[in-house]
Each structure stands twice: as C-alpha cells, then as structure tokens.
Design a protein around this motif. Sequence first.
Motif, PDB file in Angstrom:
ATOM      1  N   TRP A   1      17.913  54.446  33.787  1.00  0.00           N
ATOM      2  CA  TRP A   1      18.995  53.653  34.371  1.00  0.00           C
ATOM      3  C   TRP A   1      18.824  53.508  35.882  1.00  0.00           C
ATOM      4  O   TRP A   1      18.954  52.410  36.424  1.00  0.00           O
ATOM      5  CB  TRP A   1      20.342  54.289  34.034  1.00  0.00           C
ATOM      6  N   LEU A   2      18.532  54.598  36.564  1.00  0.00           N
ATOM      7  CA  LEU A   2      18.418  54.550  38.032  1.00  0.00           C
ATOM      8  C   LEU A   2      17.190  53.772  38.495  1.00  0.00           C
ATOM      9  O   LEU A   2      17.272  53.005  39.452  1.00  0.00           O
ATOM     10  CB  LEU A   2      18.390  55.963  38.608  1.00  0.00           C
ATOM     11  N   THR A   3      16.056  53.977  37.843  1.00  0.00           N
ATOM     12  CA  THR A   3      14.858  53.238  38.267  1.00  0.00           C
ATOM     13  C   THR A   3      14.937  51.782  37.836  1.00  0.00           C
ATOM     14  O   THR A   3      14.383  50.911  38.504  1.00  0.00           O
ATOM     15  CB  THR A   3      13.571  53.883  37.725  1.00  0.00           C
ATOM     16  N   GLY A   4      15.632  51.505  36.736  1.00  0.00           N
ATOM     17  CA  GLY A   4      15.806  50.126  36.279  1.00  0.00           C
ATOM     18  C   GLY A   4      16.656  49.298  37.228  1.00  0.00           C
ATOM     19  O   GLY A   4      16.525  48.080  37.286  1.00  0.00           O
ATOM     20  N   ARG A   5      17.513  49.966  37.979  1.00  0.00           N
ATOM     21  CA  ARG A   5      18.347  49.260  38.952  1.00  0.00           C
ATOM     22  C   ARG A   5      17.580  48.987  40.241  1.00  0.00           C
ATOM     23  O   ARG A   5      18.088  48.318  41.133  1.00  0.00           O
ATOM     24  CB  ARG A   5      19.590  50.100  39.260  1.00  0.00           C
ATOM     25  N   GLY A   6      16.371  49.533  40.368  1.00  0.00           N
ATOM     26  CA  GLY A   6      15.543  49.269  41.539  1.00  0.00           C
ATOM     27  C   GLY A   6      15.821  50.142  42.748  1.00  0.00           C
ATOM     28  O   GLY A   6      15.212  49.970  43.791  1.00  0.00           O
ATOM     29  N   LYS A   7      16.736  51.097  42.637  1.00  0.00           N
ATOM     30  CA  LYS A   7      17.057  51.947  43.782  1.00  0.00           C
ATOM     31  C   LYS A   7      16.113  53.137  43.888  1.00  0.00           C
ATOM     32  O   LYS A   7      16.008  53.746  44.939  1.00  0.00           O
ATOM     33  CB  LYS A   7      18.490  52.459  43.682  1.00  0.00           C
ATOM     34  N   TRP A   8      15.448  53.480  42.795  1.00  0.00           N
ATOM     35  CA  TRP A   8      14.565  54.636  42.773  1.00  0.00           C
ATOM     36  C   TRP A   8      13.195  54.205  42.275  1.00  0.00           C
ATOM     37  O   TRP A   8      13.076  53.313  41.451  1.00  0.00           O
ATOM     38  CB  TRP A   8      15.124  55.716  41.848  1.00  0.00           C
ATOM     39  N   ARG A   9      12.187  54.894  42.748  1.00  0.00           N
ATOM     40  CA  ARG A   9      10.834  54.649  42.263  1.00  0.00           C
ATOM     41  C   ARG A   9      10.597  55.508  41.028  1.00  0.00           C
ATOM     42  O   ARG A   9      11.128  56.600  40.905  1.00  0.00           O
ATOM     43  CB  ARG A   9       9.811  54.972  43.357  1.00  0.00           C
ATOM     44  N   ALA A  10       9.786  55.014  40.120  1.00  0.00           N
ATOM     45  CA  ALA A  10       9.581  55.693  38.839  1.00  0.00           C
ATOM     46  C   ALA A  10       8.759  56.970  38.974  1.00  0.00           C
ATOM     47  O   ALA A  10       9.071  57.978  38.339  1.00  0.00           O
ATOM     48  CB  ALA A  10       8.915  54.740  37.845  1.00  0.00           C
ATOM     49  N   ALA A  11       7.691  56.956  39.767  1.00  0.00           N
ATOM     50  CA  ALA A  11       6.793  58.116  39.840  1.00  0.00           C
ATOM     51  C   ALA A  11       7.513  59.389  40.279  1.00  0.00           C
ATOM     52  O   ALA A  11       7.372  60.429  39.623  1.00  0.00           O
ATOM     53  CB  ALA A  11       5.601  57.810  40.743  1.00  0.00           C
ATOM     54  N   PRO A  12       8.302  59.371  41.380  1.00  0.00           N
ATOM     55  CA  PRO A  12       8.996  60.599  41.741  1.00  0.00           C
ATOM     56  C   PRO A  12      10.004  61.057  40.684  1.00  0.00           C
ATOM     57  O   PRO A  12      10.177  62.251  40.462  1.00  0.00           O
ATOM     58  CB  PRO A  12       9.708  60.244  43.055  1.00  0.00           C
ATOM     59  N   TRP A  13      10.648  60.107  40.021  1.00  0.00           N
ATOM     60  CA  TRP A  13      11.610  60.487  39.002  1.00  0.00           C
ATOM     61  C   TRP A  13      10.909  61.137  37.811  1.00  0.00           C
ATOM     62  O   TRP A  13      11.339  62.180  37.310  1.00  0.00           O
ATOM     63  CB  TRP A  13      12.432  59.283  38.538  1.00  0.00           C
ATOM     64  N   LEU A  14       9.821  60.545  37.333  1.00  0.00           N
ATOM     65  CA  LEU A  14       9.091  61.106  36.202  1.00  0.00           C
ATOM     66  C   LEU A  14       8.503  62.472  36.549  1.00  0.00           C
ATOM     67  O   LEU A  14       8.540  63.400  35.739  1.00  0.00           O
ATOM     68  CB  LEU A  14       7.983  60.137  35.770  1.00  0.00           C
TER      69      LEU A  14
END
Length: 170
Positions: A62-75
């Motif tokens: 949800w957060l990365t899909g909104r464009g506010k977060w990058r996927a690599a750090p989240w994963l």
Amino acid sequence: MKFRPDRALLVCFFLATMAGVGLHFLFDLWPSLLTEFFAPVNESLWEHVKLIFWPGLAAGLWLTGRGKWRAAPWLGSLLLCCALLLLGGWGLHRTLGVEALALDVSLYLLLMGLLFALPAVLPLPERWAGALGACVILLAGLIICWTIQPPDAGLFYDLTLADTFAQAGC
C-alpha cells in the motif's frame, strides 16, 4: 537523515500492528486451510513470522504503491524484521529459556516499529528491488510450505508443549 512519520504512515503502522495481533488469534477462532497460511497454527518461533510478514507485506504494497516510499528499502526492512524476530525469539526462548509474554509482545512491537521506521533511513538502491522482491516471494513460499509440512527443527517446535526443550535438545 531525520525520520518524520506522516499521518498515512502512522495509520498504516497502527492498522498493520493490530492486524498482526488479530492474526495471532485468527486460526483459533476460524480454523481452516485458508487461515492457517496467514495465522500461526501453533506457538513455534517460525509461525510467529506470519505476524510481521503478512501485515508488513500488505502495508508495504500500500505505501509503495502510493509512491511515497521506495520498494527496495521496504522489502529489505521486511526481510530484516522477520529475521530479527527469529533471532530474538531464539535468543529469548531457546538460549535464555525465558517464557515471558510481555517480552514477546515487546519484541513484536519493537520490530513492527522498526519495520515502519527503517525504510526511511535504509540506504538500499532501488535496483535491488527485484532481488529483494524475489527473496520476499521465497519467504512467502517457505511460510506456506512449512505450514503444511514443518521441518523437524527447533524453530518449528511448539513452545507451549511441556517437552519442547527436550525435543530441541536444549
């Protein structure tokens, strides 16, 4: 870099944390083939990874899909927090022999907080998102496979059984 959570992140943290708490009791309330893949079916260390993994994955999507977060750090944060849950649980339960619900809950809350704070400061390049995504998919596959047929290893022993430490050789 200073971490400043916005309202959406705080709401998502609260909802994901409560979802993890709810997942802990889901299988007891509604035992089925579907719920056993998302909720712990026993009190093993491995089964408790589901409490961080599934809500963390949903929050990350949800957060990365909104464009506010990058996927690599989240994963990367998701994988790290799942590993830290296993290491912390092993240290508390297997190494120290501590059986304290308050410590388990504290570890869970600390790791959920870390899961939501770490992506803001974790310097992972976005080109790693594919490899980290593959690792997350692998972990999801292991969660599903080892729910069906858990290996005979210490991470998979139910900690509520009286002879858990005798089984694990501790």
